[in-house]
Design a protein around this motif. Structure first.
Motif, mmCIF file in Angstrom:
data_model
loop_
_atom_site.group_PDB
_atom_site.id
_atom_site.type_symbol
_atom_site.label_atom_id
_atom_site.label_comp_id
_atom_site.label_asym_id
_atom_site.label_seq_id
_atom_site.Cartn_x
_atom_site.Cartn_y
_atom_site.Cartn_z
ATOM 1 N N LYS A 118 -10.672 3.946 -5.013
ATOM 2 C CA LYS A 118 -9.354 3.800 -4.412
ATOM 3 C C LYS A 118 -9.487 3.603 -2.908
ATOM 4 O O LYS A 118 -10.154 4.373 -2.227
ATOM 5 C CB LYS A 118 -8.501 5.025 -4.720
ATOM 6 C CG LYS A 118 -7.125 4.984 -4.066
ATOM 7 C CD LYS A 118 -6.358 6.261 -4.333
ATOM 8 C CE LYS A 118 -5.027 6.271 -3.584
ATOM 9 N NZ LYS A 118 -4.289 7.536 -3.809
ATOM 10 N N LYS B 273 -6.433 2.333 -0.837
ATOM 11 C CA LYS B 273 -5.158 2.794 -0.310
ATOM 12 C C LYS B 273 -4.091 2.622 -1.383
ATOM 13 O O LYS B 273 -4.264 1.871 -2.344
ATOM 14 C CB LYS B 273 -4.763 2.031 0.955
ATOM 15 C CG LYS B 273 -4.436 0.562 0.717
ATOM 16 C CD LYS B 273 -3.954 -0.085 2.015
ATOM 17 C CE LYS B 273 -3.580 -1.554 1.766
ATOM 18 N NZ LYS B 273 -3.066 -2.203 2.993
ATOM 19 N N SER B 274 -2.993 3.313 -1.192
ATOM 20 C CA SER B 274 -1.849 3.215 -2.104
ATOM 21 C C SER B 274 -0.581 3.369 -1.271
ATOM 22 O O SER B 274 -0.216 4.477 -0.879
ATOM 23 C CB SER B 274 -1.926 4.295 -3.192
ATOM 24 O OG SER B 274 -0.804 4.238 -4.034
ATOM 25 N N ASP B 275 0.041 2.234 -0.955
ATOM 26 C CA ASP B 275 1.214 2.223 -0.083
ATOM 27 C C ASP B 275 2.405 1.616 -0.807
ATOM 28 O O ASP B 275 2.261 0.767 -1.685
ATOM 29 C CB ASP B 275 0.948 1.410 1.193
ATOM 30 C CG ASP B 275 -0.169 2.020 2.029
ATOM 31 O OD1 ASP B 275 -0.324 3.252 1.962
ATOM 32 O OD2 ASP B 275 -0.869 1.272 2.727
ATOM 33 N N GLY B 276 3.582 2.032 -0.400
ATOM 34 C CA GLY B 276 4.808 1.422 -0.882
ATOM 35 C C GLY B 276 5.261 0.325 0.079
ATOM 36 O O GLY B 276 5.148 0.464 1.299
#
Length: 474
Positions: free
Chosen positions: A253, A255-258
């Motif tokens: 992983k 990054k995990s952004d909205g």
């Protein structure tokens, strides 16, 4: 009691490792210690002349001695590694038992959760076993085959040629060149290493980059890259072949952004000169996608010249009456058509305070709502060359500016963007480089390679069909 036993076990392992290091240092000093001059055999004949054969014999003796020491040290290091892995395995088993009983001493949890080196080796070995390296796999058809690239020290030969369309070229990316050079260096290290020397004690050859003939490489996206390298052997009919494998690790992983695109307005800028029929077709698509479905767009049309400007205004007025859409701007320019100039004028015509996303569009482009979403998700600020006159090159210059910046350029096909076919004419007043590019684009847009070939060889094909038809009638 268990805690004391674990601490004692860890202390013993530390002592064993310290002793191993001391032994390795002692062997290294013994192996590298120079011999005293008194022990060297005399290299002088009775007459006082230096013997070439004596020097060669001494060099050979020293080489054999060093090879013996290296082989001995390599063997002892391997034995120590095995012993260390066994002790580590014993410690892991002890920690597992303590963990299962719930009596793991405080401070040792990190040791229990740490991935051991043997686990990593096992994972890489599984990648190798599942990859198509030592044996092939059954494929459904010829299209499922992953092709190999052939490479030498200077050139890569490839089937998937990309933008250059050249089957043989020097790699443009530095990391690709470094990858191939590092692969050859690793192969040379293996060939000249102590293990290879021990396997073939008769071989006296030292391999160098000049002995490399060629290599094959292929990448399986989920497994890794396999390399097959060929080197010159001891004779004209003898060769050395090595197979290396670079395994891929598991997904990680990053990054995990909205991403919220609700407030992003797209300003579609279209430079135009004449071509009213094409503009009508463009506006039909614009009404279906931008007005009736998306609703967060502004249209800027930069029109060059006065001819047919009234027809363009009539098309926009009709759209306004039918849909009540008024978010568009029409700019008329009394000068020679320049796409770069038109895009620059259209971008500067934005008068609202809020930022806007620019979509530089051609009148022959057909797009879908998904393509507008893609524009909102993949966009960064850049400049544009408005000094270019006539057809072409302005997008190439912008593309190269991005390549020379710190921005990451994503070159990928867009499934919702199409360039509709239209007859292309290349003006005589174009400079040679732009005229050549225009003709290349015209050739690619006229027909496929096979269709162009059928047109070029039309007479031969007709003769063959006629002769075949006559033979059947007879």
């Amino acid at each position: 009691m268990l805690r004391r036993w674990l601490l004692a076990l860890m202390a013993r392992i530390s002592l064993i490792m310290s002793a191993c290091c001391c032994f390795l240092l002692l062997f290294y000093l013994l192996g590298c210690k120079p011999s005293s001059h008194s022990k060297h055999p005399s290299l002088l004949w009775p007459g006082g002349a230096t013997s070439k054969e004596g020097y060669l014999a001494l060099l050979q003796e020293r080489e054999d001695s060093h090879r013996h020491y290296i082989s001995s040290l390599t063997k002892q290091i391997a034995e120590l590694k095995v012993a260390l892995e066994e002790r580590t395995q014993q410690l892991q088993e002890s920690l597992e038992k303590a963990k299962s009983k719930g009596i793991l001493p405080q401070g040792l949890e990190s040791l229990h959760n740490t991935r051991t080196k043997s686990d990593l080796k096992e994972f890489f070995r599984s990648q190798l076993n599942q990859a198509e390296v030592s044996s092939g796999v059954e494929l459904p058809n010829e299209y499922a085959l992953i092709p190999f690239d052939t490479f030498t020290l200077q050139t890569v030969y490839q089937l998937e040629t990309g933008l250059t369309k050249h089957p043989a070229e020097r790699p443009a990316r530095r990391d690709r060149r470094d990858e191939l050079i590092a692969t050859v260096e690793t192969a040379l290290h293996v060939l000249n290493g102590p293990q290879q020397q021990a396997d073939d004690t008769r071989r006296k050859r030292i391999y160098s980059p000049s002995d490399f003939i060629q290599g094959l490489s292929r990448t399986e996206r989920t497994r890794g890259t396999v390399y097959e390298l060929m080197f010159k052997g001891d004779g004209p009919q003898n060769f050395a072949q090595l197979v290396l494998f670079r395994p891929f690790g598991p997904l990680m992983k990053v990054k995990s952004d909205g991403v919220n695109t609700h407030s992003i307005i797209i300003n579609i800028i279209v430079p135009l000169s004449g071509r009213v029929d094409a503009f009508k077709q463009f506006m039909s698509n614009f009404r279906d996608v931008c007005i009736q479905q998306d609703g967060r767009v502004h249209l800027t049309v930069v029109y060059f010249g006065r001819n047919q400007i009234d027809q363009v205004k009539a098309v926009l007025d009709q759209i306004t009456r039918e849909t009540r859409f008024r978010s568009f701007t029409l700019i008329q320019m009394n000068e020679e058509f320049s796409r770069g100039r038109g895009l620059d004028v259209g971008a500067r015509a934005w008068r609202q305070r809020r930022n806007v996303l620019l979509f530089f569009c051609d009148v022959d482009i057909h797009f879908t709502p998904d393509s507008l979403t893609s524009c909102r998700l993949n966009a960064e600020a850049g400049g544009f060359d408005r000094s270019i006159r006539g057809w072409g090159l302005e997008d190439v210059h912008l593309y190269r500016k991005y390549l020379h910046s710190k921005l990451m350029v994503v070159r990928a096909p867009s499934r919702g963007l199409f360039h509709l076919w239209h007859e292309k004419s290349c003006a005589d007043e174009l400079p040679p480089d732009k005229y050549k590019m225009c003709m290349q684009t015209k050739a690619m847009s006229e027909a496929s390679h096979g269709q162009l070939g059928a047109l070029f060889f039309k007479q031969e094909i007709e003769l063959h069909l006629n002769s075949h038809k006559q033979s059947k009638e007879i």
